[in-house]
Design an enzyme around this catalytic site. Structure first.
Site, PDB file in Angstrom:
ATOM      1  N   GLU A 192      49.043  93.215 -44.787  1.00 50.51           N
ATOM      2  CA  GLU A 192      49.792  92.221 -43.991  1.00 50.51           C
ATOM      3  C   GLU A 192      50.255  91.070 -44.883  1.00 50.51           C
ATOM      4  O   GLU A 192      51.355  90.545 -44.736  1.00 50.51           O
ATOM      5  CB  GLU A 192      48.929  91.674 -42.848  1.00 50.51           C
ATOM      6  CG  GLU A 192      48.610  92.685 -41.774  1.00 50.51           C
ATOM      7  CD  GLU A 192      49.830  93.428 -41.261  1.00 50.51           C
ATOM      8  OE1 GLU A 192      50.822  92.782 -40.888  1.00 50.51           O
ATOM      9  OE2 GLU A 192      49.799  94.667 -41.232  1.00 50.51           O
ATOM     10  N   TRP A 214      53.292  92.151 -46.570  1.00 48.22           N
ATOM     11  CA  TRP A 214      54.487  91.970 -45.724  1.00 48.22           C
ATOM     12  C   TRP A 214      55.030  90.550 -45.879  1.00 48.22           C
ATOM     13  O   TRP A 214      56.226  90.310 -45.938  1.00 48.22           O
ATOM     14  CB  TRP A 214      54.159  92.194 -44.234  1.00 48.22           C
ATOM     15  CG  TRP A 214      54.312  93.614 -43.768  1.00 48.22           C
ATOM     16  CD1 TRP A 214      53.305  94.483 -43.468  1.00 48.22           C
ATOM     17  CD2 TRP A 214      55.554  94.327 -43.523  1.00 48.22           C
ATOM     18  NE1 TRP A 214      53.835  95.683 -43.067  1.00 48.22           N
ATOM     19  CE2 TRP A 214      55.204  95.621 -43.090  1.00 48.22           C
ATOM     20  CE3 TRP A 214      56.908  94.003 -43.642  1.00 48.22           C
ATOM     21  CZ2 TRP A 214      56.170  96.580 -42.760  1.00 48.22           C
ATOM     22  CZ3 TRP A 214      57.861  94.952 -43.321  1.00 48.22           C
ATOM     23  CH2 TRP A 214      57.485  96.230 -42.881  1.00 48.22           C
ATOM     24  N   TRP A 219      76.582  91.446 -27.437  1.00 46.67           N
ATOM     25  CA  TRP A 219      75.391  90.977 -26.715  1.00 46.67           C
ATOM     26  C   TRP A 219      75.791  90.534 -25.319  1.00 46.67           C
ATOM     27  O   TRP A 219      76.885  90.004 -25.128  1.00 46.67           O
ATOM     28  CB  TRP A 219      74.747  89.802 -27.469  1.00 46.67           C
ATOM     29  CG  TRP A 219      74.401  90.108 -28.894  1.00 46.67           C
ATOM     30  CD1 TRP A 219      75.045  89.657 -30.006  1.00 46.67           C
ATOM     31  CD2 TRP A 219      73.343  90.943 -29.370  1.00 46.67           C
ATOM     32  NE1 TRP A 219      74.451  90.158 -31.142  1.00 46.67           N
ATOM     33  CE2 TRP A 219      73.400  90.953 -30.783  1.00 46.67           C
ATOM     34  CE3 TRP A 219      72.340  91.692 -28.741  1.00 46.67           C
ATOM     35  CZ2 TRP A 219      72.513  91.669 -31.570  1.00 46.67           C
ATOM     36  CZ3 TRP A 219      71.454  92.404 -29.531  1.00 46.67           C
ATOM     37  CH2 TRP A 219      71.540  92.392 -30.922  1.00 46.67           C
ATOM     38  N   ASN A 273      50.492  89.171 -33.013  1.00 45.33           N
ATOM     39  CA  ASN A 273      51.571  89.926 -33.673  1.00 45.33           C
ATOM     40  C   ASN A 273      52.125  91.062 -32.807  1.00 45.33           C
ATOM     41  O   ASN A 273      53.338  91.247 -32.721  1.00 45.33           O
ATOM     42  CB  ASN A 273      51.071  90.481 -35.009  1.00 45.33           C
ATOM     43  CG  ASN A 273      52.143  91.271 -35.710  1.00 45.33           C
ATOM     44  OD1 ASN A 273      53.214  90.751 -36.013  1.00 45.33           O
ATOM     45  ND2 ASN A 273      51.895  92.548 -35.957  1.00 45.33           N
ATOM     46  N   TRP A 280      69.425  88.432 -31.123  1.00 48.67           N
ATOM     47  CA  TRP A 280      68.102  88.163 -31.701  1.00 48.67           C
ATOM     48  C   TRP A 280      67.992  86.750 -32.260  1.00 48.67           C
ATOM     49  O   TRP A 280      66.910  86.194 -32.334  1.00 48.67           O
ATOM     50  CB  TRP A 280      67.788  89.188 -32.811  1.00 48.67           C
ATOM     51  CG  TRP A 280      68.810  89.267 -33.913  1.00 48.67           C
ATOM     52  CD1 TRP A 280      69.947  90.024 -33.919  1.00 48.67           C
ATOM     53  CD2 TRP A 280      68.805  88.562 -35.159  1.00 48.67           C
ATOM     54  NE1 TRP A 280      70.649  89.838 -35.092  1.00 48.67           N
ATOM     55  CE2 TRP A 280      69.973  88.954 -35.875  1.00 48.67           C
ATOM     56  CE3 TRP A 280      67.940  87.644 -35.755  1.00 48.67           C
ATOM     57  CZ2 TRP A 280      70.289  88.450 -37.142  1.00 48.67           C
ATOM     58  CZ3 TRP A 280      68.249  87.141 -37.016  1.00 48.67           C
ATOM     59  CH2 TRP A 280      69.417  87.546 -37.693  1.00 48.67           C
ATOM     60  N   TRP A 305      62.013  89.240 -36.583  1.00 49.90           N
ATOM     61  CA  TRP A 305      63.095  89.383 -35.600  1.00 49.90           C
ATOM     62  C   TRP A 305      64.073  90.471 -36.009  1.00 49.90           C
ATOM     63  O   TRP A 305      64.499  91.287 -35.192  1.00 49.90           O
ATOM     64  CB  TRP A 305      63.809  88.044 -35.363  1.00 49.90           C
ATOM     65  CG  TRP A 305      63.086  87.272 -34.309  1.00 49.90           C
ATOM     66  CD1 TRP A 305      62.141  86.310 -34.507  1.00 49.90           C
ATOM     67  CD2 TRP A 305      63.187  87.465 -32.892  1.00 49.90           C
ATOM     68  NE1 TRP A 305      61.653  85.881 -33.301  1.00 49.90           N
ATOM     69  CE2 TRP A 305      62.277  86.567 -32.298  1.00 49.90           C
ATOM     70  CE3 TRP A 305      63.938  88.292 -32.067  1.00 49.90           C
ATOM     71  CZ2 TRP A 305      62.114  86.486 -30.902  1.00 49.90           C
ATOM     72  CZ3 TRP A 305      63.783  88.214 -30.681  1.00 49.90           C
ATOM     73  CH2 TRP A 305      62.878  87.319 -30.125  1.00 49.90           C
TER      74      TRP A 305
HETATM   75  P1  FAD Z   1      46.660  88.350 -39.509  1.00 50.43           P
HETATM   76  O1  FAD Z   1      46.840  89.605 -38.766  1.00 50.43           O
HETATM   77  O2  FAD Z   1      45.290  87.880 -39.744  1.00 50.43           O
HETATM   78  O3  FAD Z   1      47.425  88.538 -40.909  1.00 50.43           O
HETATM   79  C1  FAD Z   1      47.120  87.747 -42.069  1.00 50.43           C
HETATM   80  C2  FAD Z   1      48.345  87.030 -42.577  1.00 50.43           C
HETATM   81  O4  FAD Z   1      49.318  87.950 -43.036  1.00 50.43           O
HETATM   82  C3  FAD Z   1      49.052  86.199 -41.528  1.00 50.43           C
HETATM   83  O5  FAD Z   1      48.428  84.948 -41.363  1.00 50.43           O
HETATM   84  C4  FAD Z   1      50.461  86.105 -42.099  1.00 50.43           C
HETATM   85  O6  FAD Z   1      50.557  85.087 -43.057  1.00 50.43           O
HETATM   86  C5  FAD Z   1      50.628  87.445 -42.787  1.00 50.43           C
HETATM   87  N1  FAD Z   1      51.322  88.393 -41.910  1.00 50.43           N
HETATM   88  C6  FAD Z   1      50.765  89.200 -40.975  1.00 50.43           C
HETATM   89  N2  FAD Z   1      51.701  89.986 -40.413  1.00 50.43           N
HETATM   90  C7  FAD Z   1      52.870  89.651 -40.986  1.00 50.43           C
HETATM   91  C8  FAD Z   1      54.203  90.103 -40.824  1.00 50.43           C
HETATM   92  N3  FAD Z   1      54.532  91.088 -39.970  1.00 50.43           N
HETATM   93  N4  FAD Z   1      55.174  89.520 -41.554  1.00 50.43           N
HETATM   94  C9  FAD Z   1      54.877  88.552 -42.452  1.00 50.43           C
HETATM   95  N5  FAD Z   1      53.634  88.098 -42.650  1.00 50.43           N
HETATM   96  C10 FAD Z   1      52.642  88.631 -41.930  1.00 50.43           C
HETATM   97  N6  FAD Z   1      54.417  85.087 -39.132  1.00 50.43           N
HETATM   98  C11 FAD Z   1      54.444  83.814 -39.561  1.00 50.43           C
HETATM   99  O7  FAD Z   1      53.570  83.427 -40.359  1.00 50.43           O
HETATM  100  N7  FAD Z   1      55.411  82.945 -39.144  1.00 50.43           N
HETATM  101  C12 FAD Z   1      56.392  83.308 -38.262  1.00 50.43           C
HETATM  102  O8  FAD Z   1      57.260  82.499 -37.937  1.00 50.43           O
HETATM  103  C13 FAD Z   1      56.366  84.642 -37.774  1.00 50.43           C
HETATM  104  N8  FAD Z   1      57.276  85.064 -36.861  1.00 50.43           N
HETATM  105  C14 FAD Z   1      57.258  86.366 -36.420  1.00 50.43           C
HETATM  106  C15 FAD Z   1      58.224  86.802 -35.506  1.00 50.43           C
HETATM  107  C16 FAD Z   1      58.234  88.112 -35.062  1.00 50.43           C
HETATM  108  C17 FAD Z   1      59.296  88.566 -34.103  1.00 50.43           C
HETATM  109  C18 FAD Z   1      57.253  89.015 -35.517  1.00 50.43           C
HETATM  110  C19 FAD Z   1      57.237  90.442 -35.044  1.00 50.43           C
HETATM  111  C20 FAD Z   1      56.285  88.604 -36.425  1.00 50.43           C
HETATM  112  C21 FAD Z   1      56.265  87.285 -36.887  1.00 50.43           C
HETATM  113  N9  FAD Z   1      55.284  86.823 -37.799  1.00 50.43           N
HETATM  114  C22 FAD Z   1      55.337  85.529 -38.240  1.00 50.43           C
HETATM  115  C23 FAD Z   1      54.293  87.750 -38.378  1.00 50.43           C
HETATM  116  C24 FAD Z   1      52.951  87.849 -37.629  1.00 50.43           C
HETATM  117  O9  FAD Z   1      53.162  88.044 -36.265  1.00 50.43           O
HETATM  118  C25 FAD Z   1      52.052  86.618 -37.821  1.00 50.43           C
HETATM  119  O10 FAD Z   1      51.967  86.309 -39.194  1.00 50.43           O
HETATM  120  C26 FAD Z   1      50.626  86.890 -37.311  1.00 50.43           C
HETATM  121  O11 FAD Z   1      50.658  87.211 -35.955  1.00 50.43           O
HETATM  122  C27 FAD Z   1      49.774  85.665 -37.535  1.00 50.43           C
HETATM  123  O12 FAD Z   1      48.492  85.836 -37.027  1.00 50.43           O
HETATM  124  P2  FAD Z   1      47.229  85.928 -38.001  1.00 50.43           P
HETATM  125  O13 FAD Z   1      47.243  84.808 -38.952  1.00 50.43           O
HETATM  126  O14 FAD Z   1      46.035  86.108 -37.154  1.00 50.43           O
HETATM  127  O15 FAD Z   1      47.581  87.259 -38.792  1.00 50.43           O
END
Ligand code: FAD
Length: 475
Positions: free
Chosen positions: A278, A281, A310, A345, A363, A386
């Site tokens: 993650e 990513w 849209w 997420n 979007w 997005w």
């Molecule tokens: P954990 O599951 O514990 O993951 C650890 C860390 O990995 C996160 O804190 C984050 O920094 C990173 N991470 C995890 N998943 C992703 C991902 N898909 N893309 C990029 N980094 C990721 N994340 C943001 O930090 N800021 C946003 O503005 C943001 N907007 C999002 C919008 C959409 C539509 C989607 C689908 C995802 C988005 N995410 C965003 C990614 C992800 O949803 C969040 O990082 C995550 O839910 C944060 O929760 P956590 O810290 O418990 O994540």
């Protein structure tokens, strides 16, 4: 020597390469800077919650720096453009020789830095930039042809290879200065607001608290991450995104901690490996932003998708924003976002997909709304997420794969525990009917204080497929 460290989204003392570099010469006087730029923040749709979170973190940072003999001074100016003059005046006032900062990768921030570097150059002030917010510098993980990857899996493989062959080095914590600066720290202008209130127990404030949360998650939480991460009711993810977004922690610190506790995380599947993936990513989207700067201008990665017609129905959009679509899992996610500034997420994926593919709303409307609400708002991750959900991005979900919101609810919140937490009006609906409460209400001849579905999923899906297929002619 007079050194200026310009803090941005790196509000920490540990593993802060710019701060460490500024402090290496123990004879130098070090001054820290933070810039308050309210108009710029509004233009960037920064949420009130993220601003409050930053405000609180800055208070702690200012104290930590003070204990080391480094004052934190503030420039308060509307935009990056107006900042230029004030920045140069500050350098002149304090006779600054060198400026240190960690890179930001968004387009306006990069332009700001180029502009300031050019002005500094004219005054013989040396500027030094550092990579701090990614595991590896954007541009350093490339395909065999020397290009940025457009597909995540090979990018991830390349990062894992680098992680297993290169030592992750975190920058040293600066010591107490030999010559504490006589400059007075500025009073922080209060940019926190009531609208920005957030739960300080859920979101650790300051880098010590964020590190404690990281350590705790690495020891006790990450084990079950691979199995639990998609279940919003379990609330078992790290919730470190807000801290990472404003740099209370670095991604390197996260990986280093995981590898210390789980030495085989890079080779073996499991919770720790999934969590590192993650973080990769996160790097992927940041690297992409540098390779494809048009993404910062809300342009789709797949340009043909700009031909999608849209529907942009404002009532549908409001119902989505408010969590009143009649699809319980979507509404529960949106209410979690509105009430806490954070959304799980899996639900970000479901809610984004619903807006784009069930309501056929652009979007970019959703991206902006998320940014205005999220405490962890981050342009690269938000735009990446997005564009993934809307099938407009690189390595995105194929346009014909359309989540069925009811099935998503059944799969990821099977007992409806999460839905019940956020939709108290469904309290009396039995477990087996929780994902389609209107069917139960009709049967029981009951009136629920909850919206009926604002669209019929199958019809909406057909309309979306058609809209995408029309636009594909422009490929
Ligand atoms: P954990 O599951 O514990 O993951 C650890 C860390 O990995 C996160 O804190 C984050 O920094 C990173 N991470 C995890 N998943 C992703 C991902 N898909 N893309 C990029 N980094 C990721 N994340 C943001 O930090 N800021 C946003 O503005 C943001 N907007 C999002 C919008 C959409 C539509 C989607 C689908 C995802 C988005 N995410 C965003 C990614 C992800 O949803 C969040 O990082 C995550 O839910 C944060 O929760 P956590 O810290 O418990 O994540």
């Amino acid at each position: 020597q007079q050194h200026l460290v310009w803090f941005r989204h790196d509000l920490r003392l540990r593993d802060n390469p710019a701060l460490s570099a500024a402090c290496i010469d123990n004879e130098a006087e070090v001054i820290a800077l933070w810039c308050v730029t309210p108009e710029q923040w509004t233009q960037h749709n920064v949420s009130a919650r993220q601003l409050n979170y930053q405000y609180d973190a800055l208070g702690i940072l200012q104290q930590d720096l003070k204990e080391r003999g480094i004052p934190l001074v503030i420039i308060n100016t509307p935009t990056y453009k107006t900042l230029e003059k004030e920045f140069m005046q500050l350098c002149e006032k304090h006779k600054i020789d060198k400026v240190f900062y960690n890179y930001q990768y968004e387009i306006n921030e990069r332009q700001r830095d180029q502009q300031i570097e050019a002005l500094c150059h004219q005054q013989d002030i040396v500027c030094q930039g550092f990579t701090d917010s990614t595991l590896f510098s954007p541009g350093s993980v490339l395909t065999g042809q020397g290009k940025m990857y457009h597909v995540f899996t090979p990018f991830s493989r390349a990062v894992l290879k680098k992680l297993s062959t290169e030592e992750i080095e975190c920058s040293a914590l600066p010591h107490q200065r030999k010559h504490p600066s006589a400059v007075k720290s500025s009073t922080l202008p209060n940019f926190s607001t009531k609208a920005g209130e957030y739960d300080t127990k859920r979101f650790p404030v300051g880098h010590d608290a964020a590190l404690t949360r990281l350590r705790e998650f690495s020891k006790n939480g990450v084990e079950g991450y691979a199995e639990q991460r998609d279940l919003p009711a379990e609330d078992d993810t790290s919730r470190l995104s807000a801290a990472l977004a404003i740099g209370l922690l670095s991604a390197k610190q996260c990986v280093k901690r995981i590898l210390a506790d789980h030495p085989h995380a890079l080779e073996q599947a499991g919770g720790a490996a999934t969590w590192v993936n993650e973080l990769i990513w996160r790097d992927f989207y940041r690297h992409l932003l540098v390779a494809e700067p048009q993404l910062c201008r809300y342009q789709p990665f797949q340009t043909w998708t700009d031909h999608i017609r849209w529907q942009n129905n404002k009532q549908h959009f409001s119902a989505w924003c408010e969590g009143n679509t009649g699809f319980p899992i979507v509404d529960a996610g949106m209410r979690q976002l509105n009430q806490t500034g954070w959304m799980h997420n899996r639900l970000r994926m479901v809610c984004a997909s619903f807006l784009v593919k069930d309501l056929l709303v652009d979007w970019r409307w959703g991206e902006r709304y998320f940014s205005e609400q999220l405490i962890d708002g981050d342009l690269a991750a938000n735009n990446g997420g997005w564009q993934w959900a809307a099938s407009t991005g690189t390595d995105a979900a194929p346009y014909f794969r359309i989540f069925n919101p009811t099935r998503q609810g059944e799969r990821f919140d099977p007992k409806g525990a999460f839905i019940r937490q956020w939709l108290p009006e469904l309290e009396e609906v039995p477990e087996k009917n929780i994902h389609e409460p209107w069917l139960w209400a009709d049967k029981q001849n009951k009136k629920l204080d909850y919206s009926r579905p604002i669209v019929e999923h199958r019809q909406a899906r057909e309309a979306t497929l058609q809209a995408f297929e029309q636009a594909r002619k422009y490929r």
